[in-house]
Design a protein around this motif. Structure first.
Motif, PDB file in Angstrom:
ATOM      1  N   GLU A  35       5.026   8.893   0.603  1.00  0.00           N
ATOM      2  CA  GLU A  35       4.154   7.712   0.648  1.00  0.00           C
ATOM      3  C   GLU A  35       4.948   6.441   0.349  1.00  0.00           C
ATOM      4  O   GLU A  35       4.751   5.413   0.998  1.00  0.00           O
ATOM      5  CB  GLU A  35       2.992   7.887  -0.322  1.00  0.00           C
ATOM      6  CG  GLU A  35       2.021   8.985   0.098  1.00  0.00           C
ATOM      7  CD  GLU A  35       0.759   9.029  -0.750  1.00  0.00           C
ATOM      8  OE1 GLU A  35       0.463   8.010  -1.410  1.00  0.00           O
ATOM      9  OE2 GLU A  35       0.077  10.054  -0.754  1.00  0.00           O
ATOM     10  N   GLY A  36       5.845   6.509  -0.637  1.00  0.00           N
ATOM     11  CA  GLY A  36       6.662   5.353  -0.951  1.00  0.00           C
ATOM     12  C   GLY A  36       7.600   4.995   0.195  1.00  0.00           C
ATOM     13  O   GLY A  36       7.818   3.809   0.488  1.00  0.00           O
ATOM     14  N   ARG A  92       7.119   5.578   3.400  1.00  0.00           N
ATOM     15  CA  ARG A  92       6.324   4.959   4.464  1.00  0.00           C
ATOM     16  C   ARG A  92       6.101   3.480   4.172  1.00  0.00           C
ATOM     17  O   ARG A  92       6.211   2.627   5.060  1.00  0.00           O
ATOM     18  CB  ARG A  92       4.977   5.657   4.584  1.00  0.00           C
ATOM     19  CG  ARG A  92       5.021   7.041   5.177  1.00  0.00           C
ATOM     20  CD  ARG A  92       3.687   7.731   5.004  1.00  0.00           C
ATOM     21  NE  ARG A  92       3.663   9.041   5.644  1.00  0.00           N
ATOM     22  CZ  ARG A  92       2.731   9.953   5.444  1.00  0.00           C
ATOM     23  NH1 ARG A  92       1.725   9.695   4.612  1.00  0.00           N
ATOM     24  NH2 ARG A  92       2.771  11.117   6.067  1.00  0.00           N
ATOM     25  N   GLU A  93       5.792   3.171   2.921  1.00  0.00           N
ATOM     26  CA  GLU A  93       5.519   1.788   2.554  1.00  0.00           C
ATOM     27  C   GLU A  93       6.772   0.921   2.680  1.00  0.00           C
ATOM     28  O   GLU A  93       6.710  -0.216   3.167  1.00  0.00           O
ATOM     29  CB  GLU A  93       4.973   1.728   1.127  1.00  0.00           C
ATOM     30  CG  GLU A  93       4.460   0.363   0.711  1.00  0.00           C
ATOM     31  CD  GLU A  93       3.295  -0.126   1.558  1.00  0.00           C
ATOM     32  OE1 GLU A  93       3.154  -1.349   1.695  1.00  0.00           O
ATOM     33  OE2 GLU A  93       2.544   0.716   2.110  1.00  0.00           O
ATOM     34  N   TYR A 120       7.349   0.237   6.348  1.00  0.00           N
ATOM     35  CA  TYR A 120       6.399  -0.735   6.876  1.00  0.00           C
ATOM     36  C   TYR A 120       6.763  -2.156   6.429  1.00  0.00           C
ATOM     37  O   TYR A 120       6.766  -3.095   7.235  1.00  0.00           O
ATOM     38  CB  TYR A 120       4.974  -0.399   6.431  1.00  0.00           C
ATOM     39  CG  TYR A 120       4.010  -1.498   6.809  1.00  0.00           C
ATOM     40  CD1 TYR A 120       3.589  -1.653   8.127  1.00  0.00           C
ATOM     41  CD2 TYR A 120       3.563  -2.414   5.856  1.00  0.00           C
ATOM     42  CE1 TYR A 120       2.742  -2.678   8.490  1.00  0.00           C
ATOM     43  CE2 TYR A 120       2.710  -3.440   6.214  1.00  0.00           C
ATOM     44  CZ  TYR A 120       2.303  -3.575   7.527  1.00  0.00           C
ATOM     45  OH  TYR A 120       1.476  -4.608   7.890  1.00  0.00           O
ATOM     46  N   TRP A 168      -3.536   8.751   8.566  1.00  0.00           N
ATOM     47  CA  TRP A 168      -3.151   8.645   7.154  1.00  0.00           C
ATOM     48  C   TRP A 168      -1.980   9.556   6.804  1.00  0.00           C
ATOM     49  O   TRP A 168      -1.113   9.183   6.011  1.00  0.00           O
ATOM     50  CB  TRP A 168      -4.364   8.985   6.296  1.00  0.00           C
ATOM     51  CG  TRP A 168      -4.181   8.776   4.831  1.00  0.00           C
ATOM     52  CD1 TRP A 168      -4.139   7.574   4.161  1.00  0.00           C
ATOM     53  CD2 TRP A 168      -4.043   9.794   3.833  1.00  0.00           C
ATOM     54  NE1 TRP A 168      -3.976   7.780   2.818  1.00  0.00           N
ATOM     55  CE2 TRP A 168      -3.914   9.144   2.583  1.00  0.00           C
ATOM     56  CE3 TRP A 168      -4.016  11.188   3.876  1.00  0.00           C
ATOM     57  CZ2 TRP A 168      -3.759   9.835   1.386  1.00  0.00           C
ATOM     58  CZ3 TRP A 168      -3.861  11.882   2.684  1.00  0.00           C
ATOM     59  CH2 TRP A 168      -3.733  11.216   1.456  1.00  0.00           C
ATOM     60  N   ASP A 169      -1.940  10.736   7.390  1.00  0.00           N
ATOM     61  CA  ASP A 169      -0.894  11.708   7.075  1.00  0.00           C
ATOM     62  C   ASP A 169      -0.487  12.442   8.355  1.00  0.00           C
ATOM     63  O   ASP A 169      -0.769  13.626   8.518  1.00  0.00           O
ATOM     64  CB  ASP A 169      -1.425  12.698   6.036  1.00  0.00           C
ATOM     65  CG  ASP A 169      -0.326  13.436   5.291  1.00  0.00           C
ATOM     66  OD1 ASP A 169       0.823  12.952   5.300  1.00  0.00           O
ATOM     67  OD2 ASP A 169      -0.613  14.487   4.694  1.00  0.00           O
ATOM     68  N   ARG A 219       0.295   2.803   8.322  1.00  0.00           N
ATOM     69  CA  ARG A 219       0.052   1.916   7.181  1.00  0.00           C
ATOM     70  C   ARG A 219      -0.038   0.448   7.588  1.00  0.00           C
ATOM     71  O   ARG A 219      -0.053  -0.440   6.734  1.00  0.00           O
ATOM     72  CB  ARG A 219       1.172   2.079   6.145  1.00  0.00           C
ATOM     73  CG  ARG A 219       1.239   3.452   5.482  1.00  0.00           C
ATOM     74  CD  ARG A 219      -0.015   3.708   4.666  1.00  0.00           C
ATOM     75  NE  ARG A 219       0.124   4.848   3.783  1.00  0.00           N
ATOM     76  CZ  ARG A 219      -0.282   6.082   4.064  1.00  0.00           C
ATOM     77  NH1 ARG A 219      -0.817   6.328   5.238  1.00  0.00           N
ATOM     78  NH2 ARG A 219      -0.158   7.065   3.193  1.00  0.00           N
ATOM     79  N   ARG A 251      -1.265  -2.916   8.120  1.00  0.00           N
ATOM     80  CA  ARG A 251      -2.439  -3.680   7.672  1.00  0.00           C
ATOM     81  C   ARG A 251      -3.109  -4.419   8.823  1.00  0.00           C
ATOM     82  O   ARG A 251      -4.333  -4.536   8.877  1.00  0.00           O
ATOM     83  CB  ARG A 251      -2.034  -4.707   6.617  1.00  0.00           C
ATOM     84  CG  ARG A 251      -1.986  -4.179   5.199  1.00  0.00           C
ATOM     85  CD  ARG A 251      -0.763  -3.346   4.973  1.00  0.00           C
ATOM     86  NE  ARG A 251      -0.576  -3.051   3.556  1.00  0.00           N
ATOM     87  CZ  ARG A 251       0.178  -2.056   3.116  1.00  0.00           C
ATOM     88  NH1 ARG A 251       0.818  -1.245   3.972  1.00  0.00           N
ATOM     89  NH2 ARG A 251       0.330  -1.850   1.825  1.00  0.00           N
ATOM     90  N   ASN A 274      -6.351  -1.813   3.151  1.00  0.00           N
ATOM     91  CA  ASN A 274      -6.193  -0.636   2.293  1.00  0.00           C
ATOM     92  C   ASN A 274      -5.790   0.608   3.090  1.00  0.00           C
ATOM     93  O   ASN A 274      -6.418   1.663   2.971  1.00  0.00           O
ATOM     94  CB  ASN A 274      -7.478  -0.359   1.520  1.00  0.00           C
ATOM     95  CG  ASN A 274      -8.632  -0.002   2.462  1.00  0.00           C
ATOM     96  OD1 ASN A 274      -8.593  -0.310   3.662  1.00  0.00           O
ATOM     97  ND2 ASN A 274      -9.646   0.656   1.922  1.00  0.00           N
ATOM     98  N   GLU A 299      -3.578   2.683   2.705  1.00  0.00           N
ATOM     99  CA  GLU A 299      -3.129   3.800   1.877  1.00  0.00           C
ATOM    100  C   GLU A 299      -4.291   4.686   1.432  1.00  0.00           C
ATOM    101  O   GLU A 299      -4.085   5.788   0.907  1.00  0.00           O
ATOM    102  CB  GLU A 299      -2.374   3.284   0.652  1.00  0.00           C
ATOM    103  CG  GLU A 299      -3.221   2.665  -0.442  1.00  0.00           C
ATOM    104  CD  GLU A 299      -3.759   1.259  -0.122  1.00  0.00           C
ATOM    105  OE1 GLU A 299      -4.551   0.730  -0.926  1.00  0.00           O
ATOM    106  OE2 GLU A 299      -3.377   0.706   0.942  1.00  0.00           O
ATOM    107  N   VAL A 300      -5.524   4.229   1.664  1.00  0.00           N
ATOM    108  CA  VAL A 300      -6.719   4.966   1.259  1.00  0.00           C
ATOM    109  C   VAL A 300      -7.165   5.882   2.402  1.00  0.00           C
ATOM    110  O   VAL A 300      -7.243   5.460   3.562  1.00  0.00           O
ATOM    111  CB  VAL A 300      -7.852   3.997   0.891  1.00  0.00           C
ATOM    112  CG1 VAL A 300      -9.151   4.748   0.607  1.00  0.00           C
ATOM    113  CG2 VAL A 300      -7.444   3.144  -0.314  1.00  0.00           C
TER     114      VAL A 300
END
Length: 409
Positions: free
Chosen positions: A19-20, A22-23, A26, A286-287, A324, A326, A332, A334-335
């Motif tokens: 997850e980190g 991916r962020e 992005y 999301w995944d 991811r 925006r 959001n 990541e939700v």
């Protein structure tokens, strides 16, 4: 302007913080300079709109002959990720233009919406058989990935292409090594050779004893002068069987994981406030089953997003980061939200001429199997904490080594 001299984002082959990662990708986008395992550097497309534009840019070719670093001898022949890059333009992943269209026409006819829909009863039948088999140990921890998420798509694609069920375990072992980013050099070469041998022997069996399967159909198309060589059939089998099960294995596992992790989202499905189709699309966003897809190669300099993709540079598509975005999915992303209005706009199956031809089949398998799984085992829970789940060491596919659950706690 960014250049290869800038510090790249180093991707972790052991996927310790997906997850980190991916962020970070992005935030560095829409195009970021990254380093893959083995020190190989490439451009990564990390934003939705950039991916849509570059995936349809004719200046980016799938033909490995345009890869400057490989031509200069900078890429080791035992680099593990070479497994997913066709060395010659003889299959869907290594061709462009008219040649790609020809091969896709011969391959994708098996995955038209009408033909896929005809598989629904058989998918339901296989799912029922697998759920029955899980009953014996339903109150004990068991690996849902091995016993359900893998077996369903492998049986479906195996039946389509005439791959005997007795060979499924062998293929799983080979593909685990095939997609790994840390396979040792000798094992990498042996794995690649073993897969070539497997599909060569499959072709020979079908030539000698044709069956009612798509391998036979491809071979007969070749024999009837439909311009498909044995080498092209071999390459097609390698890709279709690999993608035809691996993507769906991860889609099933990742969706179940998300719903167990966020029971409020599962409750929306149970009460009819959200649909399974929506949940599957949100899971794909999301995944996604594929984290990064490599490579395309610049046939000339391309100016985009404030960087120059130089002629001969490689470009990969980072679907995890793109999900991811925006600008595409709101503030959001990541939700995990099965009611998200933009979920269906994801491009996790690709975009443009190379969009995954098997996407309708993967979706259908998930739409059939997941409601049946949760209906049979409504109280299913993880047998370990979610944080203890271990990913396979791959920067390409997004998969877990095991997915232990207790079906009837």
């Amino acid at each position: 302007m960014a250049s290869p001299a800038d510090n790249p984002i180093v991707l972790d082959p052991y996927v310790s913080d997906l997850e980190g990662e991916r962020e970070r990708l992005y935030e560095a986008g829409p195009i970021a300079w990254v380093e893959l395992p083995g020190g190989v550097r490439t451009w990564s497309v990390t934003h939705h709109q950039a991916a849509r534009e570059l995936l349809t840019d004719s200046r980016l070719s799938k033909n490995m002959a345009h890869w400057g670093a490989y031509n200069r001898g900078e890429i080791s022949p035992t680099w593990p990720l070479l497994s997913v890059i066709p060395p010659t333009p003889t299959n869907l992943l290594g061709t462009d233009g008219a040649e790609h269209k020809r091969l896709r026409t011969l391959t994708a006819q098996a995955f038209t919406p009408r033909r896929v829909e005809k598989l629904r009863p058989r998918i339901r039948e296989i799912t029922e058989e697998l759920l029955d088999a899980l009953e014996e140990r339903a109150n004990e921890p068991q690996d849902l990935k091995s016993e359900f998420s893998f077996k369903l798509p492998m049986r479906v694609i195996g039946e389509l292409y005439g791959v005997e069920e007795a060979a499924h375990g062998q293929l799983r072992s080979l593909y685990d090594k095939f997609f790994s980013s840390v396979t040792p050099p000798e094992e990498f070469l042996a794995t690649r050779e073993a897969l070539v041998q497997f599909y060569t022997e499959l072709m020979e069996r079908k030539k000698a004893n044709p069956g009612d399967d798509l391998t036979t159909a491809l071979l007969q198309a070749n024999e009837n002068g439909d311009r498909m060589t044995d080498e092209e059939v071999l390459g097609t089998l390698q890709i279709v069987v690999a993608a035809g099960h691996e993507t769906t294995v991860n889609l099933l596992t990742n969706t179940v994981r998300a719903l167990l992790r966020f029971p409020d989202q599962l409750e929306l499905l149970r009460t009819g406030k959200a649909t399974w189709e929506a949940a599957i699309e949100e899971s794909l966003r999301w995944d996604p089953p594929t984290t990064n897809f490599i490579f395309r190669f610049a046939t000339e300099d391309i100016e985009y997003g404030g960087v120059t993709i130089a002629k001969g540079d490689s470009v990969m598509i980072s679907y995890g980061a793109i999900g991811r975005d925006r600008g595409q999915h709101g503030d959001n992303p990541e939700v995990f939200d099965v009611t998200r209005k933009t979920s269906s706009r994801h491009i996790s199956f690709g975009y443009g001429p190379h969009v995954c031809p098997g996407a309708p089949l993967a979706r259908l398998e998930a739409q059939v199997a997941l409601p049946m799984l949760f209906e049979r085992y409504p109280d299913m829970k993880l047998a370990v904490d979610d944080s203890e789940l271990v990913p396979n060491p791959s920067v390409i596919v997004n998969s877990l080594k095991e997915f232990p659950v207790i079906l009837r706690p």
